[in-house]
Design a protein around this motif. Structure first.
Motif, short mmCIF file in Angstrom:
data_model
loop_
_atom_site.label_atom_id
_atom_site.label_comp_id
_atom_site.label_asym_id
_atom_site.label_seq_id
_atom_site.Cartn_x
_atom_site.Cartn_y
_atom_site.Cartn_z
N GLN A 67 0.85 -1.19 0.00
CA GLN A 67 0.00 0.00 0.00
C GLN A 67 0.89 1.24 0.00
OE1 GLN A 67 -2.59 0.07 3.42
NE2 GLN A 67 -4.28 0.93 2.23
N TYR B 278 0.36 4.41 0.72
CA TYR B 278 0.14 5.49 1.67
C TYR B 278 0.07 4.93 3.08
CZ TYR B 278 -1.42 7.71 -2.64
OH TYR B 278 -1.50 8.18 -3.92
N GLY B 279 0.45 5.76 4.04
CA GLY B 279 0.41 5.35 5.43
C GLY B 279 1.64 5.81 6.18
N PRO C 20 -2.44 -4.02 1.99
CA PRO C 20 -2.43 -3.16 3.17
C PRO C 20 -1.58 -3.77 4.28
CG PRO C 20 -4.45 -4.41 3.08
CD PRO C 20 -3.68 -4.75 1.82
N SER D 288 -15.73 5.00 -2.20
CA SER D 288 -14.80 4.08 -1.53
C SER D 288 -15.31 3.68 -0.15
CB SER D 288 -13.41 4.72 -1.42
OG SER D 288 -13.48 5.95 -0.71
N ASP D 289 -16.01 4.60 0.53
CA ASP D 289 -16.56 4.27 1.85
C ASP D 289 -17.66 3.22 1.72
OD1 ASP D 289 -14.90 6.15 3.04
OD2 ASP D 289 -16.36 7.76 2.87
N SER E 54 -15.96 -0.13 0.98
CA SER E 54 -15.28 -0.67 2.16
C SER E 54 -16.28 -1.21 3.17
CB SER E 54 -14.41 0.41 2.81
OG SER E 54 -13.38 0.82 1.95
N TYR F 100 -8.65 7.02 -2.53
CA TYR F 100 -9.12 6.70 -1.20
C TYR F 100 -8.96 5.21 -0.88
CZ TYR F 100 -11.07 11.40 -0.84
OH TYR F 100 -11.21 12.77 -0.79
N GLU G 13 -5.47 4.53 0.03
CA GLU G 13 -5.13 5.08 1.35
C GLU G 13 -5.73 4.27 2.48
OE1 GLU G 13 -6.52 9.08 1.27
OE2 GLU G 13 -4.73 9.87 0.27
N GLN G 14 -6.96 3.78 2.30
CA GLN G 14 -7.73 3.29 3.44
C GLN G 14 -8.04 1.80 3.42
OE1 GLN G 14 -11.25 5.70 3.34
NE2 GLN G 14 -10.12 7.62 3.49
N LYS H 210 -8.44 -2.01 3.89
CA LYS H 210 -8.03 -2.97 4.92
C LYS H 210 -7.88 -4.37 4.34
CE LYS H 210 -8.42 0.33 7.95
NZ LYS H 210 -7.19 1.02 8.45
#
Length: 279
Positions: free
Chosen positions: A117, A119-120, A146, A230-231, A234, A266, A269-270, A272
């Motif tokens: 991944q 980003y982080g 991730p 993206s939310d 997820s 996104y 970035e996010q 899981k």
């Protein structure tokens, strides 16, 4: 189609083992070869000296990058060593602005890129252009991993994001080796258009295409009840206990997503879960 050539780029010693563990697990299951490019990244400016810098200083940055590359290659070989797969590892130095050329040259002759991944916390600036180089210049699907996810070379439940775009279709085709062995594939359509050829059967033609390959799929039509696509993806992935997400990458320009955001940005970035992307 099968994944017989798996490619990865390693630039951070802390990410070597988790990245290669996934690649080795896939290669073991698929009888594939893993190629690892171990890069020391020279982050000095290209084309001119820093103010007050000398050639000796710039040579020092290159020497440091070479030392890093050799250490990364040694660590990669140590991870590969106990495995029984076919593998190769090579090291080199690349400037930050020239990463795409080195990555794309090798990625284009592989079936799948396995990358961390981008980003982080403590993620280097080079990870984002590496993912983009594999997707765009290399033209290869990318499995983005991730943090802290155990290798799962045979995901049982997969979420496939579908918006009728060419990017989403490319991702679906690229993911067929995973989709065909999954127990369930959820084709997720979010707010389908009220006017259009597929308004009465959103995702129907894709499901028919996948079923002819033996994919066991079902269609989930969702409303955009959260601010970002993206939310919604997820949350639904968590609701169905998905093991992997498959989606098209960068339906908008990379510049627009870097400035304004987007589903690809996104998710990178996010996420899981492992995300397989294609463009």
């Amino acid at each position: 189609m099968a994944y017989k050539s798996i490619f990865s780029v390693l630039t951070d010693e802390a990410l070597i083992k988790p990245t290669l563990d996934h690649a080795i697990a896939l290669a073991t299951r698929l009888d594939a070869h893993v190629d690892a490019l171990c890069l020391g990244v020279d982050r000095s400016q290209t084309g001119y000296y820093y103010a007050g810098a000398s050639a000796a200083v710039l040579q020092e940055t290159i020497s440091r990058a070479q030392t890093e590359a050799e250490a990364i290659e040694a660590a990669a070989r140590a991870v590969f060593g106990p495995s029984e797969i076919r593998w190769s590892a090579e090291s080199g130095v690349a400037q930050l602005a020239d990463l795409a050329r080195h990555v794309a040259t090798r990625a284009r002759f592989s079936d799948l890129a396995v990358l961390p991944q981008p980003y982080g916390t403590d993620r280097g600036a080079e990870l984002e252009p590496i993912v983009e180089a594999a997707l765009f210049e290399g033209g290869v699907p990318v499995l983005v991993l991730p943090n802290d996810v155990a290798p799962n070379p045979a995901p049982k439940r997969i979420l496939l994001g579908w918006n009728e775009s060419s990017e989403a279709l490319a991702a679906a085709r690229a993911a067929l080796p995973f989709l065909t062995q999954a127990e369930a594939v959820h084709v997720v359509v979010i707010d389908p258009p009220t006017h259009g050829p597929s308004r009465s059967d959103p995702g129907g033609m894709l499901s028919q295409y996948l079923s002819r390959h033996g994919v066991r799929c079902e269609i989930d039509v969702l409303s955009k009840t959260l601010p970002r696509i993206s939310d919604v993806i997820s949350r639904h992935a968590a609701d169905i206990d998905a093991d992997m997400i498959v989606m098209g990458a960068y339906g908008h320009s990379r510049f627009r997503e870097a400035i304004l955001g987007g589903a690809t940005r996104y998710m990178l970035e996010q996420a899981k879960l492992p995300v397989l992307m294609a463009h």
